[in-house]
Design a protein around this motif. Structure first.
Motif, PDB file in Angstrom:
ATOM      1  N   THR A 165       0.824  -1.206   0.000  1.00  0.00           N
ATOM      2  CA  THR A 165       0.000   0.000   0.000  1.00  0.00           C
ATOM      3  C   THR A 165       0.856   1.253   0.000  1.00  0.00           C
ATOM      4  N   THR A 166       1.884   1.282   0.837  1.00  0.00           N
ATOM      5  CA  THR A 166       2.735   2.474   0.899  1.00  0.00           C
ATOM      6  C   THR A 166       3.484   2.686  -0.407  1.00  0.00           C
ATOM      7  N   THR A 167       3.928   1.607  -1.036  1.00  0.00           N
ATOM      8  CA  THR A 167       4.582   1.717  -2.338  1.00  0.00           C
ATOM      9  C   THR A 167       3.646   2.358  -3.356  1.00  0.00           C
ATOM     10  N   ARG A 168       2.402   1.910  -3.359  1.00  0.00           N
ATOM     11  CA  ARG A 168       1.416   2.485  -4.281  1.00  0.00           C
ATOM     12  C   ARG A 168       1.172   3.963  -3.969  1.00  0.00           C
ATOM     13  N   LEU A 169       1.071   4.301  -2.685  1.00  0.00           N
ATOM     14  CA  LEU A 169       0.818   5.684  -2.299  1.00  0.00           C
ATOM     15  C   LEU A 169       1.996   6.588  -2.630  1.00  0.00           C
ATOM     16  N   ILE A 170       3.220   6.103  -2.430  1.00  0.00           N
ATOM     17  CA  ILE A 170       4.392   6.912  -2.772  1.00  0.00           C
ATOM     18  C   ILE A 170       4.441   7.174  -4.275  1.00  0.00           C
ATOM     19  N   ALA A 171       4.166   6.141  -5.065  1.00  0.00           N
ATOM     20  CA  ALA A 171       4.148   6.329  -6.518  1.00  0.00           C
ATOM     21  C   ALA A 171       3.112   7.384  -6.913  1.00  0.00           C
ATOM     22  N   ALA A 172       1.955   7.344  -6.253  1.00  0.00           N
ATOM     23  CA  ALA A 172       0.930   8.356  -6.534  1.00  0.00           C
ATOM     24  C   ALA A 172       1.402   9.739  -6.104  1.00  0.00           C
ATOM     25  N   ALA A 173       2.013   9.831  -4.932  1.00  0.00           N
ATOM     26  CA  ALA A 173       2.456  11.129  -4.406  1.00  0.00           C
ATOM     27  C   ALA A 173       3.560  11.749  -5.257  1.00  0.00           C
ATOM     28  N   LEU A 174       4.351  10.907  -5.934  1.00  0.00           N
ATOM     29  CA  LEU A 174       5.424  11.416  -6.787  1.00  0.00           C
ATOM     30  C   LEU A 174       4.954  11.727  -8.209  1.00  0.00           C
ATOM     31  N   SER A 175       3.725  11.359  -8.540  1.00  0.00           N
ATOM     32  CA  SER A 175       3.259  11.541  -9.920  1.00  0.00           C
ATOM     33  C   SER A 175       3.233  13.002 -10.371  1.00  0.00           C
ATOM     34  N   PRO A 176       3.060  14.006  -9.470  1.00  0.00           N
ATOM     35  CA  PRO A 176       3.131  15.396  -9.948  1.00  0.00           C
ATOM     36  C   PRO A 176       4.475  15.785 -10.551  1.00  0.00           C
ATOM     37  N   GLU A 236       7.928   9.148 -15.586  1.00  0.00           N
ATOM     38  CA  GLU A 236       7.545   7.741 -15.491  1.00  0.00           C
ATOM     39  C   GLU A 236       8.168   7.133 -14.236  1.00  0.00           C
ATOM     40  N   ILE A 237       7.392   6.285 -13.571  1.00  0.00           N
ATOM     41  CA  ILE A 237       7.842   5.653 -12.332  1.00  0.00           C
ATOM     42  C   ILE A 237       7.778   4.141 -12.485  1.00  0.00           C
ATOM     43  N   ALA A 238       8.896   3.472 -12.299  1.00  0.00           N
ATOM     44  CA  ALA A 238       8.920   2.007 -12.280  1.00  0.00           C
ATOM     45  C   ALA A 238       8.523   1.536 -10.892  1.00  0.00           C
ATOM     46  N   SER A 239       7.682   0.511 -10.819  1.00  0.00           N
ATOM     47  CA  SER A 239       7.253   0.029  -9.511  1.00  0.00           C
ATOM     48  C   SER A 239       6.773  -1.412  -9.602  1.00  0.00           C
ATOM     49  N   ASN A 240       7.057  -2.188  -8.573  1.00  0.00           N
ATOM     50  CA  ASN A 240       6.549  -3.565  -8.481  1.00  0.00           C
ATOM     51  C   ASN A 240       5.225  -3.528  -7.742  1.00  0.00           C
ATOM     52  N   SER A 241       4.212  -3.035  -8.414  1.00  0.00           N
ATOM     53  CA  SER A 241       2.935  -2.700  -7.787  1.00  0.00           C
ATOM     54  C   SER A 241       2.147  -3.904  -7.298  1.00  0.00           C
TER      55      SER A 241
END
Length: 418
Positions: A72-83, A87-92
């Motif tokens: 969950t935190t990984t997903r939230l950090i990726a969202a918070a960095l989207s501004p 492109e963000i690589a992530s093992n979602s």
């Protein structure tokens, strides 16, 4: 290194490894064996053993670890960095060992940012291989003792790894004494007051072994100078207080205090990357489901919500976000490899809170769970599958609370019939 040309600058063998690994992942997905994130990474690493470090070079990497809340935190950090507009690589989907991280980076060869969930046991190796800009430490408690190391040993390994990574910033939960001790060796630490409801694994000082004094969220050692560090970010009720003392309402779609704590951690990471907090908050509010967690589906006319809990600390938080009685709940436990074979942890969970609602029990180890519920005087009925649970419940809504592989099994079934 220019990440826009990252793949073309990889050695020939590494490019071959990513190509073959990607093909294997595609075959795995088409065959219905999963999302391919593990098999693709394994094959890539077999062909090029240092593939992960090659793929991570030149990127700004965030590693996220802890016993609970990593995905969950990984997903939230990726969202918070989207501004940031990059492109963000992530093992979602939670493939969080070396193969999963390599696969995530292979799938996004031009991404300058990477937010990677990392298994607690692998943090030292992953810090060394990826040279992260930020490491996030959420919490540390008992989990899968037949597979992972004892938690004090894990904390010691984290501490050594972070002490040897001078260029890395750590974002750490100051309310967890084990996490605070592990992060204390880092050169740069952002301390977050994210809370610690489960305290049965942190009554003793990780530095000297003496008993810890507790006063609310504050803690200190009786015998040495170890104590809760001063915090920069604070979760209080439904608000976050930032380092400048400004309070902002979180207003998340994700339920529960644990997810509010995860969101505050995500904001601290976003701030470290220069993201405006108001913009990051808007992105966090748009996250409604994480790798199937909190997903709502309709099955045989019943509205079903899926919740995941893997260990005592996780069950404590998950029980808090159940819909109020009399909504029935299906609780389900397996004991496969990813879950841990030992189910004795069930006795650390207080199931008396389920007495006021209909309870159904499923999963491969439903008899173990049934014995535990019987000891807590919780009435229940055994069921074999999700359809039987829906029929027995006879309700318009059903909460499903399951550990890892049981959750994935239900998710696979429900995904075929919405």
């Amino acid at each position: 290194m220019d990440v826009n040309n990252h793949r073309s600058r990889l050695p020939m063998r590494a490019r071959l490894a990513t190509t073959v690994g990607g093909a294997a992942a595609t075959v795995s997905r088409l065959a219905g064996k999963g999302d391919g994130s593990v098999i693709g990474g394994r094959i890539g690493l077999r062909l090029q053993p240092d593939l992960l470090s090659l793929l991570a070079a030149g990127r700004r990497v965030v590693l996220v670890t802890g016993t609970n809340g990593k995905t969950t935190t990984t997903r939230l950090i990726a969202a918070a960095l989207s501004p940031l507009g990059q492109e963000i690589a992530s093992n979602s989907y939670g493939a969080n060992m070396e193969a999963g991280l390599a696969s995530a980076l292979s799938r996004a060869p031009r991404a300058p940012l990477a937010v990677l969930e990392t298994d607690e046991k692998y943090i030292p190796a992953m810090v060394k291989e990826t040279s992260p800009r930020v490491v996030v430490l959420l919490n540390l408690s008992r989990d899968q003792m037949d597979r992972a190391a004892e938690i004090w040993l894990l904390a010691r390994r984290w501490r050594e790894a972070l002490g040897n990574a001078p260029g890395c910033r750590v974002v750490a939960n100051a309310d967890d004494p084990l996490v605070a001790w592990a992060a204390g060796a880092a050169r740069q630490v952002t301390w977050v007051a994210a809370g610690q409801r489960w305290r049965d694994d942190s009554w003793c000082c990780p530095h000297c072994g003496a008993h810890l004094e507790r006063d609310g969220d504050d803690w200190s050692c009786r015998e040495c100078a170890n104590r809760r560090p001063p915090v920069s970010w604070v979760l209080t009720g439904g608000q976050v207080i930032d380092p400048l003392g400004r309070a902002s309402s979180l207003e998340l779609a994700l339920p529960g205090r644990a997810n509010r704590a995860n969101a505050v951690v995500a904001l601290a990471v976003a701030d470290a990357f220069g993201v405006n907090i108001a913009r990051a908050l808007r992105e966090l509010r748009g996250v409604t489901s994480v790798a199937g967690r909190y997903t709502r589906v309709t099955r045989r006319g019943c509205d079903i919500r899926l919740l995941l809990a893997k260990n005592p600390a996780g069950w404590l938080e998950a029980l808090d976000v159940l819909a109020p009685p009399p909504v029935p709940v299906l609780v389900s436990v397996n004991a496969q490899g990813p879950d841990g074979r030992d189910t004795s942890w069930l006795w650390d969970v207080d199931y008396r809170r389920l007495r006021s609602r209909p309870v159904l029990v499923g999963g491969e180890r439903r008899l173990d769970l049934a014995v535990r519920l019987e000891a807590d005087e919780v009435p229940f009925r055994l069921v074999n599958d999700i359809d039987e649970a829906v029929d027995v419940a006879g309700s318009a809504t059903l909460e499903v609370l399951a550990n890892y592989t049981a959750f994935q099994q239900y998710r696979a079934v429900l995904g075929r019939t919405q």
